[in-house]
Design a protein around this motif. Structure first.
Motif, PDB file in Angstrom:
ATOM      1  N   HIS A  10      -0.701  -4.470 -18.787  1.00  0.00           N
ATOM      2  CA  HIS A  10      -1.732  -4.113 -18.058  1.00  0.00           C
ATOM      3  C   HIS A  10      -1.736  -2.365 -18.142  1.00  0.00           C
ATOM      4  CE1 HIS A  10      -3.475  -7.355 -15.587  1.00  0.00           C
ATOM      5  NE2 HIS A  10      -2.156  -7.784 -15.796  1.00  0.00           N
ATOM      6  N   VAL A  13      -3.599  -1.775 -21.315  1.00  0.00           N
ATOM      7  CA  VAL A  13      -4.996  -1.719 -21.155  1.00  0.00           C
ATOM      8  C   VAL A  13      -5.574  -0.741 -20.478  1.00  0.00           C
ATOM      9  CG1 VAL A  13      -6.659  -3.386 -20.400  1.00  0.00           C
ATOM     10  CG2 VAL A  13      -4.877  -4.424 -21.431  1.00  0.00           C
ATOM     11  N   GLU A  29       1.518   3.382  -9.341  1.00  0.00           N
ATOM     12  CA  GLU A  29       0.784   3.433  -7.994  1.00  0.00           C
ATOM     13  C   GLU A  29      -0.496   2.403  -8.418  1.00  0.00           C
ATOM     14  OE1 GLU A  29      -0.165   7.060  -6.529  1.00  0.00           O
ATOM     15  OE2 GLU A  29      -1.354   6.210  -4.820  1.00  0.00           O
ATOM     16  N   LEU A  30      -1.120   2.648  -9.488  1.00  0.00           N
ATOM     17  CA  LEU A  30      -2.396   1.809  -9.632  1.00  0.00           C
ATOM     18  C   LEU A  30      -2.164   0.339  -9.731  1.00  0.00           C
ATOM     19  CD1 LEU A  30      -5.334   1.318 -10.901  1.00  0.00           C
ATOM     20  CD2 LEU A  30      -4.303   1.764 -13.352  1.00  0.00           C
ATOM     21  N   HIS A  31      -0.867  -0.071 -10.277  1.00  0.00           N
ATOM     22  CA  HIS A  31      -0.716  -1.442 -10.375  1.00  0.00           C
ATOM     23  C   HIS A  31       0.354  -2.082  -8.985  1.00  0.00           C
ATOM     24  CE1 HIS A  31      -1.179  -0.662 -14.722  1.00  0.00           C
ATOM     25  NE2 HIS A  31      -2.096  -1.632 -14.475  1.00  0.00           N
ATOM     26  N   GLY A 149     -14.126   2.222 -12.544  1.00  0.00           N
ATOM     27  CA  GLY A 149     -13.470   2.506 -11.095  1.00  0.00           C
ATOM     28  C   GLY A 149     -12.022   3.014 -11.618  1.00  0.00           C
ATOM     29  N   ILE A 150     -11.352   2.297 -12.604  1.00  0.00           N
ATOM     30  CA  ILE A 150     -10.060   2.774 -12.686  1.00  0.00           C
ATOM     31  C   ILE A 150      -9.777   4.224 -13.451  1.00  0.00           C
ATOM     32  CG2 ILE A 150      -8.011   2.097 -14.467  1.00  0.00           C
ATOM     33  CD1 ILE A 150      -8.588  -0.645 -14.071  1.00  0.00           C
ATOM     34  N   TRP A 153     -10.667   6.736 -10.642  1.00  0.00           N
ATOM     35  CA  TRP A 153      -9.206   6.818  -9.820  1.00  0.00           C
ATOM     36  C   TRP A 153      -8.116   7.371 -10.544  1.00  0.00           C
ATOM     37  CZ3 TRP A 153      -4.038   5.441  -9.938  1.00  0.00           C
ATOM     38  CH2 TRP A 153      -3.344   5.520  -8.797  1.00  0.00           C
TER      39      TRP A 153
ATOM     40  N   ILE B  92      -1.644  -9.078 -11.049  1.00  0.00           N
ATOM     41  CA  ILE B  92      -1.431  -7.621 -10.849  1.00  0.00           C
ATOM     42  C   ILE B  92      -2.966  -6.875 -10.671  1.00  0.00           C
ATOM     43  CG2 ILE B  92      -1.041  -5.643 -12.347  1.00  0.00           C
ATOM     44  CD1 ILE B  92       1.623  -6.307 -13.189  1.00  0.00           C
ATOM     45  N   ARG B  95      -3.938  -6.123  -7.308  1.00  0.00           N
ATOM     46  CA  ARG B  95      -3.151  -5.400  -6.325  1.00  0.00           C
ATOM     47  C   ARG B  95      -3.548  -3.814  -6.585  1.00  0.00           C
ATOM     48  NH1 ARG B  95       2.725  -7.780  -8.241  1.00  0.00           N
ATOM     49  NH2 ARG B  95       3.133  -5.699  -7.282  1.00  0.00           N
ATOM     50  N   GLY B  96      -3.162  -3.015  -5.763  1.00  0.00           N
ATOM     51  CA  GLY B  96      -3.208  -1.609  -6.077  1.00  0.00           C
ATOM     52  C   GLY B  96      -4.496  -1.084  -5.321  1.00  0.00           C
ATOM     53  N   PRO B  97      -4.845   0.352  -5.551  1.00  0.00           N
ATOM     54  CA  PRO B  97      -5.992   0.790  -5.009  1.00  0.00           C
ATOM     55  C   PRO B  97      -7.200   0.476  -5.693  1.00  0.00           C
ATOM     56  CG  PRO B  97      -4.632   2.390  -6.223  1.00  0.00           C
ATOM     57  CD  PRO B  97      -3.859   1.083  -6.272  1.00  0.00           C
ATOM     58  N   VAL B  98      -7.310  -0.062  -6.887  1.00  0.00           N
ATOM     59  CA  VAL B  98      -8.494  -0.436  -7.303  1.00  0.00           C
ATOM     60  C   VAL B  98      -8.399  -1.961  -7.683  1.00  0.00           C
ATOM     61  CG1 VAL B  98     -10.225   0.619  -8.965  1.00  0.00           C
ATOM     62  CG2 VAL B  98      -7.950   1.808  -9.043  1.00  0.00           C
ATOM     63  N   ILE B 111      -4.744 -11.331 -20.013  1.00  0.00           N
ATOM     64  CA  ILE B 111      -3.319 -11.376 -20.355  1.00  0.00           C
ATOM     65  C   ILE B 111      -2.841 -12.795 -20.352  1.00  0.00           C
ATOM     66  CG2 ILE B 111      -1.168 -10.472 -20.103  1.00  0.00           C
ATOM     67  CD1 ILE B 111      -2.561  -7.767 -19.452  1.00  0.00           C
TER      68      ILE B 111
END
Lengths: 160, 160
Positions: A10, A13, A29-31, A149-150, A153, B92, B95-98, B111
DNA sequence: GCAGCATTACTCGGATATAATTTGTCCGAGTACGTCAGG
DNA sequence: CCTGACGTACTCGGACAAATTATATCCGAGTAATGCTGC
């Protein structure tokens, strides 16, 4: 298989669409995963030469070392889980009261051969897919908005 | 991968040429491995229906339930190591903020798809080989004497 | 001599400890930017 | 105003614990052959 493989994939990617170096803490934090543990896996990716760690005050973080279509899924898996095959032959045939004499064991035993072939098939399957294709799959499934969006962020100044 | 897989496969090959039921202790001595631990794996084979455990004074032991060319290597591997795939998707992306919204996750993520395909290739490779073919490979590599020696040792009255 | 029965020796089966690997965490080393003083 | 050095805040990197899994072991439940007894 190690759970870190999923995290690492992840992350790769995500790094595909990141315009700047991304710190390990940001990726964690993102995941929503452990920051310290993810760092360990990113280090493994760095050792394997898949990502480059840039150090420094505000521009530090991880970056892919090459184009995403030059990185296969197998590269990431082997970087995290190691290149050793899952099955290792203990040479059982050479043990016990009716052991096969060593001079007759010039070739690996049939069981090891089968396991090795299966492992090769597995690796070939993973080698056939690149990180770039994974990223393309995301945009195809969830639309381009997912990555924008990612990216938005990721470029946020700090936690807000 | 569990080391017991190797033991179990060797045991199945031996059982191919055994004229009588073979106790677990005898198999363990033949391969020079822990008797108690091998018993555990043989129990797993029995639960999977690959072998049948005959109990009793002097005729007890393990026997194959079907012809050796009806038992694939995959059967043994799955019996010992379980049928669960090595890779399990933790979702995954949700999960997370995005996080990706759940309604957009109708299909498994890319994946997981790649990992599943690789797992399928691995299993297909193992499913393509039977225990009978393994036994044939042994006679081809080491000559028929290998199995006659084992059979003779197996039918020995007790330890001598 | 033969049938029935208790004995016995051997087997498997699951519940129980130990070792190794995986997972998770912490603090020190290092670098680039921003700032400030001096020319 | 420009240049240089300094300080700071941020980064990675490897060394250090806890939890989970794989490994190894033990003892109890069960069965078929065996030997014996009685008829």
């Amino acid at each position: 298989m190690s759970e870190g493989v999923e995290w690492a994939l992840h992350c790769c990617v995500v790094l595909t669409v990141a315009p700047q170096p991304v710190p390990a803490a940001r990726l964690a934090e993102l995941h929503d995963v452990s920051s310290s543990y993810l760092a360990k896996h990113l280090q493994q990716l760095a050792r394997a030469g898949l990502v480059k760690a840039l150090q420094g005050g505000h521009a530090g973080g991880y970056v892919l070392t090459r184009s995403a279509d030059e990185i296969t899924v197998l590269d990431v898996v082997e970087a995290v889980d190691g290149t050793r095959a899952a099955f290792v032959c203990t040479e059982i045939r050479q043990r016990g009261p009716v052991a096969t004499p060593p001079e007759a064991c010039t070739r690996p035993c049939g069981i090891a051969q089968v396991m090795f072939a299966a492992d090769q098939a597995w690796r070939a399957s993973l080698r056939a897919v690149t990180i770039a294709e994974l990223a393309r799959g995301v945009t195809k499934d969830n639309g381009p908005a997912a990555f924008t969006g990612i990216t938005r962020w990721l470029t946020k100044p700090s936690e807000g």
